[in-house]
Design a protein around this motif. Sequence first.
Motif, PDB file in Angstrom:
ATOM      1  N   PHE A 144       1.280  -0.790   0.283  1.00  0.00           N
ATOM      2  CA  PHE A 144      -0.344   0.158   0.052  1.00  0.00           C
ATOM      3  C   PHE A 144       1.035   1.283   0.461  1.00  0.00           C
ATOM      4  O   PHE A 144       0.638   2.231  -0.731  1.00  0.00           O
ATOM      5  CB  PHE A 144      -0.700  -0.025   0.980  1.00  0.00           C
ATOM      6  N   ILE A 145       2.114   1.425   0.700  1.00  0.00           N
ATOM      7  CA  ILE A 145       3.365   2.281   1.415  1.00  0.00           C
ATOM      8  C   ILE A 145       3.569   2.566  -0.315  1.00  0.00           C
ATOM      9  O   ILE A 145       3.466   3.793  -1.195  1.00  0.00           O
ATOM     10  CB  ILE A 145       3.573   2.583   2.118  1.00  0.00           C
ATOM     11  N   ALA A 146       4.088   1.695  -1.057  1.00  0.00           N
ATOM     12  CA  ALA A 146       4.760   1.460  -2.004  1.00  0.00           C
ATOM     13  C   ALA A 146       3.610   2.378  -3.073  1.00  0.00           C
ATOM     14  O   ALA A 146       4.721   3.087  -4.126  1.00  0.00           O
ATOM     15  CB  ALA A 146       5.486   0.369  -2.373  1.00  0.00           C
ATOM     16  N   ASP A 147       3.089   1.803  -3.439  1.00  0.00           N
ATOM     17  CA  ASP A 147       2.239   1.748  -4.233  1.00  0.00           C
ATOM     18  C   ASP A 147       1.466   3.382  -4.223  1.00  0.00           C
ATOM     19  O   ASP A 147       1.303   4.564  -5.579  1.00  0.00           O
ATOM     20  CB  ASP A 147       0.351   0.754  -4.594  1.00  0.00           C
ATOM     21  N   SER A 148       1.471   4.220  -2.593  1.00  0.00           N
ATOM     22  CA  SER A 148       0.986   5.538  -3.010  1.00  0.00           C
ATOM     23  C   SER A 148       1.962   6.230  -3.291  1.00  0.00           C
ATOM     24  O   SER A 148       1.515   7.529  -3.776  1.00  0.00           O
ATOM     25  CB  SER A 148       0.512   5.610  -0.781  1.00  0.00           C
ATOM     26  N   LEU A 149       3.358   5.549  -3.268  1.00  0.00           N
ATOM     27  CA  LEU A 149       4.897   6.625  -3.525  1.00  0.00           C
ATOM     28  C   LEU A 149       4.906   6.685  -4.692  1.00  0.00           C
ATOM     29  O   LEU A 149       4.884   7.861  -5.568  1.00  0.00           O
ATOM     30  CB  LEU A 149       5.859   6.378  -3.011  1.00  0.00           C
ATOM     31  N   LEU A 150       4.411   6.375  -5.720  1.00  0.00           N
ATOM     32  CA  LEU A 150       4.323   5.763  -6.754  1.00  0.00           C
ATOM     33  C   LEU A 150       3.107   7.016  -8.378  1.00  0.00           C
ATOM     34  O   LEU A 150       3.758   7.268  -8.345  1.00  0.00           O
ATOM     35  CB  LEU A 150       4.552   4.304  -7.589  1.00  0.00           C
ATOM     36  N   ARG A 151       1.811   6.795  -6.892  1.00  0.00           N
ATOM     37  CA  ARG A 151       0.939   7.376  -7.637  1.00  0.00           C
ATOM     38  C   ARG A 151       1.143   8.761  -7.006  1.00  0.00           C
ATOM     39  O   ARG A 151       0.726   9.757  -7.802  1.00  0.00           O
ATOM     40  CB  ARG A 151      -0.687   7.033  -6.842  1.00  0.00           C
ATOM     41  N   SER A 152       1.977   9.292  -6.236  1.00  0.00           N
ATOM     42  CA  SER A 152       1.860  10.808  -5.700  1.00  0.00           C
ATOM     43  C   SER A 152       3.667  11.235  -6.236  1.00  0.00           C
ATOM     44  O   SER A 152       3.968  12.003  -6.063  1.00  0.00           O
ATOM     45  CB  SER A 152       2.043  11.361  -4.481  1.00  0.00           C
ATOM     46  N   ASN A 153       4.164  10.256  -7.465  1.00  0.00           N
ATOM     47  CA  ASN A 153       5.268  10.848  -8.051  1.00  0.00           C
ATOM     48  C   ASN A 153       6.496  10.682  -7.019  1.00  0.00           C
ATOM     49  O   ASN A 153       7.235  12.050  -7.085  1.00  0.00           O
ATOM     50  CB  ASN A 153       5.103  11.665  -8.877  1.00  0.00           C
ATOM     51  N   GLN A 154       6.855   9.833  -6.018  1.00  0.00           N
ATOM     52  CA  GLN A 154       8.082   9.869  -4.867  1.00  0.00           C
ATOM     53  C   GLN A 154       8.482   8.434  -5.159  1.00  0.00           C
ATOM     54  O   GLN A 154       7.920   8.522  -3.909  1.00  0.00           O
ATOM     55  CB  GLN A 154       7.302  10.409  -3.796  1.00  0.00           C
ATOM     56  N   PRO A 155       9.060   8.471  -6.246  1.00  0.00           N
ATOM     57  CA  PRO A 155       9.956   7.019  -6.251  1.00  0.00           C
ATOM     58  C   PRO A 155      10.879   6.835  -4.997  1.00  0.00           C
ATOM     59  O   PRO A 155      11.169   6.074  -4.859  1.00  0.00           O
ATOM     60  CB  PRO A 155       9.815   6.749  -7.776  1.00  0.00           C
ATOM     61  N   ASP A 156      11.390   7.845  -5.125  1.00  0.00           N
ATOM     62  CA  ASP A 156      12.955   8.139  -4.593  1.00  0.00           C
ATOM     63  C   ASP A 156      12.890   7.791  -2.881  1.00  0.00           C
ATOM     64  O   ASP A 156      13.887   7.840  -2.328  1.00  0.00           O
ATOM     65  CB  ASP A 156      13.835   9.044  -4.623  1.00  0.00           C
ATOM     66  N   ALA A 157      11.627   7.991  -2.569  1.00  0.00           N
ATOM     67  CA  ALA A 157      11.336   7.395  -1.494  1.00  0.00           C
ATOM     68  C   ALA A 157      11.115   6.401  -0.995  1.00  0.00           C
ATOM     69  O   ALA A 157      10.020   5.215  -1.767  1.00  0.00           O
ATOM     70  CB  ALA A 157       9.711   8.230  -0.493  1.00  0.00           C
ATOM     71  N   ALA A 158      11.944   5.597   0.134  1.00  0.00           N
ATOM     72  CA  ALA A 158      11.980   4.169   0.508  1.00  0.00           C
ATOM     73  C   ALA A 158      10.705   4.273   1.594  1.00  0.00           C
ATOM     74  O   ALA A 158      10.633   4.849   2.412  1.00  0.00           O
ATOM     75  CB  ALA A 158      13.634   4.383   1.409  1.00  0.00           C
ATOM     76  N   VAL A 159      10.498   2.589   1.233  1.00  0.00           N
ATOM     77  CA  VAL A 159       9.669   2.615   2.277  1.00  0.00           C
ATOM     78  C   VAL A 159      10.560   1.732   3.895  1.00  0.00           C
ATOM     79  O   VAL A 159      11.190   0.742   3.589  1.00  0.00           O
ATOM     80  CB  VAL A 159       8.632   1.507   1.511  1.00  0.00           C
ATOM     81  N   ALA A 160      10.076   2.023   4.925  1.00  0.00           N
ATOM     82  CA  ALA A 160      10.320   1.268   5.721  1.00  0.00           C
ATOM     83  C   ALA A 160      10.537  -0.146   6.039  1.00  0.00           C
ATOM     84  O   ALA A 160       9.528  -0.825   5.568  1.00  0.00           O
ATOM     85  CB  ALA A 160       9.829   2.084   7.186  1.00  0.00           C
ATOM     86  N   PRO A 161      11.295  -0.600   6.602  1.00  0.00           N
ATOM     87  CA  PRO A 161      11.472  -2.263   6.845  1.00  0.00           C
ATOM     88  C   PRO A 161      10.780  -2.644   7.654  1.00  0.00           C
ATOM     89  O   PRO A 161       9.867  -1.283   8.375  1.00  0.00           O
ATOM     90  CB  PRO A 161      12.920  -2.100   6.985  1.00  0.00           C
ATOM     91  N   PRO A 162      10.311  -4.043   7.730  1.00  0.00           N
ATOM     92  CA  PRO A 162       9.279  -4.175   8.629  1.00  0.00           C
ATOM     93  C   PRO A 162      10.161  -3.889  10.221  1.00  0.00           C
ATOM     94  O   PRO A 162      11.213  -4.157  10.431  1.00  0.00           O
ATOM     95  CB  PRO A 162       9.307  -5.444   8.440  1.00  0.00           C
ATOM     96  N   ALA A 163       9.088  -3.958  10.814  1.00  0.00           N
ATOM     97  CA  ALA A 163       9.799  -3.129  12.762  1.00  0.00           C
ATOM     98  C   ALA A 163       9.927  -4.447  13.093  1.00  0.00           C
ATOM     99  O   ALA A 163       8.926  -5.719  12.702  1.00  0.00           O
ATOM    100  CB  ALA A 163       8.041  -2.637  13.080  1.00  0.00           C
TER     101      ALA A 163
END
Length: 236
Positions: free
Chosen positions: A217-236
């Motif tokens: 969900f987070i990765a898809d949202s970042l792509l949709r908002s044109n922020q592909p360089d932002a990294a999804v945080a690793p699992p806690a």
Amino acid sequence: MTSVRADLAPSGVLRASINLGNPVLAQGTPEEPAGVTVDIAREIARRLEVPLELVCFDAARKSFEALTTGQADICFLAIEPARAGEVAFTAPYVIIEGVFAVRRESDLAGVADVDRAGVRVGVKRGSAYDLYLTRTLQHATIVRGDEGVDIFLAEGLEAAAGIRQPITQFVAENPEYRVIDERFMEIRQAVGTTKTRHSDTVAYLHTLVEDLKATGFIADSLLRSNQPDAAVAPPA
């Protein structure tokens, strides 16, 4: 679920403070905000089965104040010790970086070079990197303004601190400046609520964020908002 709903949205509406001052996390206008924080807020409200109210600000400090003064039920802020006394944070959902911009002819080549006497660093007042640099810089001087780059330019400072993406864009549009590529901090963006919430409510938000990371969900949202360089945080 009923107890979490009543605890997190006691008015029957989930109020989420959105920081439009961080273009990686939110874009658009207060009337039509967009971005990963908006998507997460909508998903939390959907799962709780309550209406959502987005309360938008232009700076992290204002978003923080909205939560701590009762104007919002959840916020989206970087995890910082100065905030953790009043905010119960989830694990991070996105990792972004803080970097410095300097004049092209500057002799400041690395992060360590910035922290020396006579170096003035422009920062956005109350931002995560303001809080971080306030507690870590030992020799350089912090100069605060509405935007770090603006005060850097207005006062002829030696460096500007900011988030990598907008700093990189600024340098691309102004070739007389350059980025010190080495990051000075890792900015861990998380969902937060007040520490007065029940532990079950905080645990619910933590589990929800982990689910949004794991399912894409987070990765898809970042792509949709044109922020592909932002990294999804690793699992806690």
